[in-house]
Design an enzyme around this catalytic site. Structure first.
Site, PDB file in Angstrom:
ATOM      1  N   ASP A  33     -44.854 130.799  21.591  1.00  0.00           N
ATOM      2  CA  ASP A  33     -44.758 129.333  21.574  1.00  0.00           C
ATOM      3  C   ASP A  33     -44.041 128.909  20.296  1.00  0.00           C
ATOM      4  OD1 ASP A  33     -45.590 126.449  21.485  1.00  0.00           O
ATOM      5  OD2 ASP A  33     -46.864 127.068  23.152  1.00  0.00           O
ATOM      6  N   TYR A 144     -34.876 117.624  34.898  1.00  0.00           N
ATOM      7  CA  TYR A 144     -36.051 118.511  34.784  1.00  0.00           C
ATOM      8  C   TYR A 144     -36.305 119.242  36.099  1.00  0.00           C
ATOM      9  CZ  TYR A 144     -41.122 119.550  34.648  1.00  0.00           C
ATOM     10  OH  TYR A 144     -42.357 120.138  34.741  1.00  0.00           O
TER      11      TYR A 144
HETATM   12  N1  LIG Z   1     -48.932 119.076  33.090  1.00  0.00           N
HETATM   13  C1  LIG Z   1     -48.498 118.928  34.346  1.00  0.00           C
HETATM   14  O1  LIG Z   1     -48.974 118.068  35.097  1.00  0.00           O
HETATM   15  C2  LIG Z   1     -47.423 119.857  34.881  1.00  0.00           C
HETATM   16  C3  LIG Z   1     -47.001 119.690  36.204  1.00  0.00           C
HETATM   17  C4  LIG Z   1     -46.018 120.548  36.725  1.00  0.00           C
HETATM   18  C5  LIG Z   1     -45.497 121.552  35.924  1.00  0.00           C
HETATM   19  N2  LIG Z   1     -45.901 121.679  34.634  1.00  0.00           N
HETATM   20  C6  LIG Z   1     -45.307 122.767  33.819  1.00  0.00           C
HETATM   21  O2  LIG Z   1     -46.368 123.513  33.251  1.00  0.00           O
HETATM   22  C7  LIG Z   1     -45.945 124.066  32.008  1.00  0.00           C
HETATM   23  C8  LIG Z   1     -46.968 123.758  30.919  1.00  0.00           C
HETATM   24  O3  LIG Z   1     -47.030 122.355  30.755  1.00  0.00           O
HETATM   25  P1  LIG Z   1     -48.154 121.628  29.875  1.00  0.00           P
HETATM   26  O4  LIG Z   1     -48.561 120.416  30.608  1.00  0.00           O
HETATM   27  O5  LIG Z   1     -49.177 122.620  29.441  1.00  0.00           O
HETATM   28  O6  LIG Z   1     -47.264 121.148  28.638  1.00  0.00           O
HETATM   29  P2  LIG Z   1     -47.407 121.455  27.075  1.00  0.00           P
HETATM   30  O7  LIG Z   1     -46.371 120.633  26.397  1.00  0.00           O
HETATM   31  O8  LIG Z   1     -48.824 121.299  26.634  1.00  0.00           O
HETATM   32  O9  LIG Z   1     -47.028 123.001  27.004  1.00  0.00           O
HETATM   33  C9  LIG Z   1     -45.714 123.467  26.853  1.00  0.00           C
HETATM   34  C10 LIG Z   1     -45.712 124.479  25.709  1.00  0.00           C
HETATM   35  O10 LIG Z   1     -44.409 125.038  25.596  1.00  0.00           O
HETATM   36  C11 LIG Z   1     -44.051 125.097  24.220  1.00  0.00           C
HETATM   37  N3  LIG Z   1     -42.596 125.052  24.133  1.00  0.00           N
HETATM   38  C12 LIG Z   1     -41.781 124.004  24.438  1.00  0.00           C
HETATM   39  N4  LIG Z   1     -40.496 124.312  24.203  1.00  0.00           N
HETATM   40  C13 LIG Z   1     -40.482 125.605  23.757  1.00  0.00           C
HETATM   41  C14 LIG Z   1     -39.453 126.497  23.349  1.00  0.00           C
HETATM   42  N5  LIG Z   1     -38.164 126.111  23.319  1.00  0.00           N
HETATM   43  N6  LIG Z   1     -39.794 127.734  22.940  1.00  0.00           N
HETATM   44  C15 LIG Z   1     -41.091 128.130  22.946  1.00  0.00           C
HETATM   45  N7  LIG Z   1     -42.114 127.331  23.311  1.00  0.00           N
HETATM   46  C16 LIG Z   1     -41.810 126.078  23.721  1.00  0.00           C
HETATM   47  C17 LIG Z   1     -44.729 123.891  23.594  1.00  0.00           C
HETATM   48  O11 LIG Z   1     -44.929 124.013  22.194  1.00  0.00           O
HETATM   49  C18 LIG Z   1     -46.046 123.848  24.360  1.00  0.00           C
HETATM   50  O12 LIG Z   1     -47.068 124.594  23.717  1.00  0.00           O
HETATM   51  C19 LIG Z   1     -44.554 123.516  31.756  1.00  0.00           C
HETATM   52  O13 LIG Z   1     -43.613 124.490  32.171  1.00  0.00           O
HETATM   53  C20 LIG Z   1     -44.465 122.301  32.652  1.00  0.00           C
HETATM   54  O14 LIG Z   1     -43.146 122.009  33.018  1.00  0.00           O
HETATM   55  C21 LIG Z   1     -46.853 120.863  34.094  1.00  0.00           C
END
Ligand SMILES: NC(=O)c1ccc[n+]([C@@H]2O[C@H](COP(=O)([O-])OP(=O)(O)OC[C@H]3O[C@@H](n4cnc5c(N)ncnc54)[C@H](O)[C@@H]3O)[C@@H](O)[C@H]2O)c1
Length: 312
Positions: A33, A144
């Site tokens: 991360d 996205y």
């Molecule tokens: N939360 C939702 O409702 C939802 C719905 C559909 C899909 N998603 C997907 O689930 C995944 C997790 O989402 P989340 O809600 O936990 O979000 P989040 O922002 O809490 O988690 C994303 C993590 O990725 C890390 N990150 C971002 N860019 C990075 C990079 N360039 N290099 C390394 N690390 C990086 C961030 O620091 C963070 O810890 C994502 O891929 C998101 O697109 C989430």
């Protein structure tokens, strides 16, 4: 010992729950991360964190070479639809090119399987009636959604070319403990923070200000973590929705959350937010067959309330 699981985005909301669930199941776990939206505090102290940006191929390769995961759960992303609209190149740089850096390293160091956090909400677009199942047409109308869909295709390609196994999980709207309220997505986290601060909740219109707001399928983060763990042992189909199939308007969510937290719900009404889907509901048939019944909103919000209570 189950194997070695690397969770990208492991310091984020969903990734950190996957790590908790994997540790309980006996996996050896590490997180990758860059802490852009995630936090070290979300991780158990003894879980190694590779503080690496996906956009840096050498650093990604070094982390994968060091940990040698058998499975990678790829959760790290530029995860905001509106950021992707403003900065499509940034979105593609992280979600497509960053993801490819990870796949190249996975292939090079013998990872067996990659699980990918895709999005049912964004990829299916408007679901006017019924529920979108896995064969529903894709309508990637935001950068996205397009970057997530492109990466789904890259996974197919890496499988065909090099036999790298994969599972695509298309999540509905995920909620639960540790969700970050400091964005414009994650309405449960935003409403929770506002209720705790005694602030009103804004219902953005589905059509006209004053209506019940958009319709979503809210899935508890524990069910998303379970889906990832089941995928890690190859026990679910290559493409699966992770949702509940239940439809909830923003007004219902606001009222139910306020009641669960024992706070008064003062509602405000805004116009329709440009780009917001009016209705998004996923068909849960496949995930129900693989994982059993998901938590309903009442039970999930109660888990969230219990967690908040335990923190104070
Ligand atoms: N939360 C939702 O409702 C939802 C719905 C559909 C899909 N998603 C997907 O689930 C995944 C997790 O989402 P989340 O809600 O936990 O979000 P989040 O922002 O809490 O988690 C994303 C993590 O990725 C890390 N990150 C971002 N860019 C990075 C990079 N360039 N290099 C390394 N690390 C990086 C961030 O620091 C963070 O810890 C994502 O891929 C998101 O697109 C989430």
């Amino acid at each position: 010992m189950m194997g070695r699981l690397l969770v990208t985005g492991g310091a984020g909301f969903i990734g950190s729950h996957i790590i908790d669930t994997a540790l309980e199941a006996g996996w050896e776990v590490a997180a990758l991360d860059n802490l852009s939206t995630g936090s070290r505090d979300n991780l158990p102290g003894d879980v190694p964190l590779y503080e690496v940006d996906l956009r840096h191929p050498e650093a990604v390769h070094a982390a994968v070479a060091d940990f040698r995961p058998t499975v990678i759960s790829h959760q790290a992303a530029q995860a905001s639809v509106s950021v992707s609209v403003r900065q499509p190149v940034l979105d593609a740089d992280i979600n497509i090119l960053g993801g490819l850096n990870l796949l190249m390293a996975a292939h090079h160091y013998g990872t067996e399987r990659v699980i990918f956090a895709s999005t049912g909400g964004a990829i299916y677009g408007e679901v006017d009636a019924g529920r979108a199942d896995e064969s529903a047409p894709v309508r990637p109308y935001s950068p996205y959604a397009t970057s997530k869909l492109a990466f789904e295709y890259y996974l197919q390609t890496f499988y065909q070319q090099w036999g790298l196994e994969f599972t695509v999980l298309r999540y509905a709207n995920v909620y639960g403990p540790r969700q970050n309220p400091h964005g414009e997505a994650g309405v449960v986290a935003i409403f929770t923070a506002r209720l705790q601060a005694g602030l009103p909740l804004q219902i953005n219109a589905r059509e006209e200000p004053g209506d019940d707001g958009c319709v979503r399928d809210y899935v508890y983060v524990g069910d998303v973590a379970r889906a990832n763990l089941r995928a890690a042992t190859g026990q679910i189909p290559r493409l699966m929705n992770v949702g509940t199939g239940a439809e909830t308007t923003t007004r219902q969510l606001a009222q139910q959350l306020a009641a669960t937290l024992g706070r008064p719900a003062e509602l405000e009404f805004g116009p329709h937010r440009s780009g917001d889907l009016k209705r998004s509901v996923l068909d849960p048939g496949m995930s129900r067959a693989a994982l059993g019944e998901p938590l309903d909103l009442t039970a999930g919000l109660q888990h969230l309330a219990n967690w908040l209570e335990a923190r104070t």
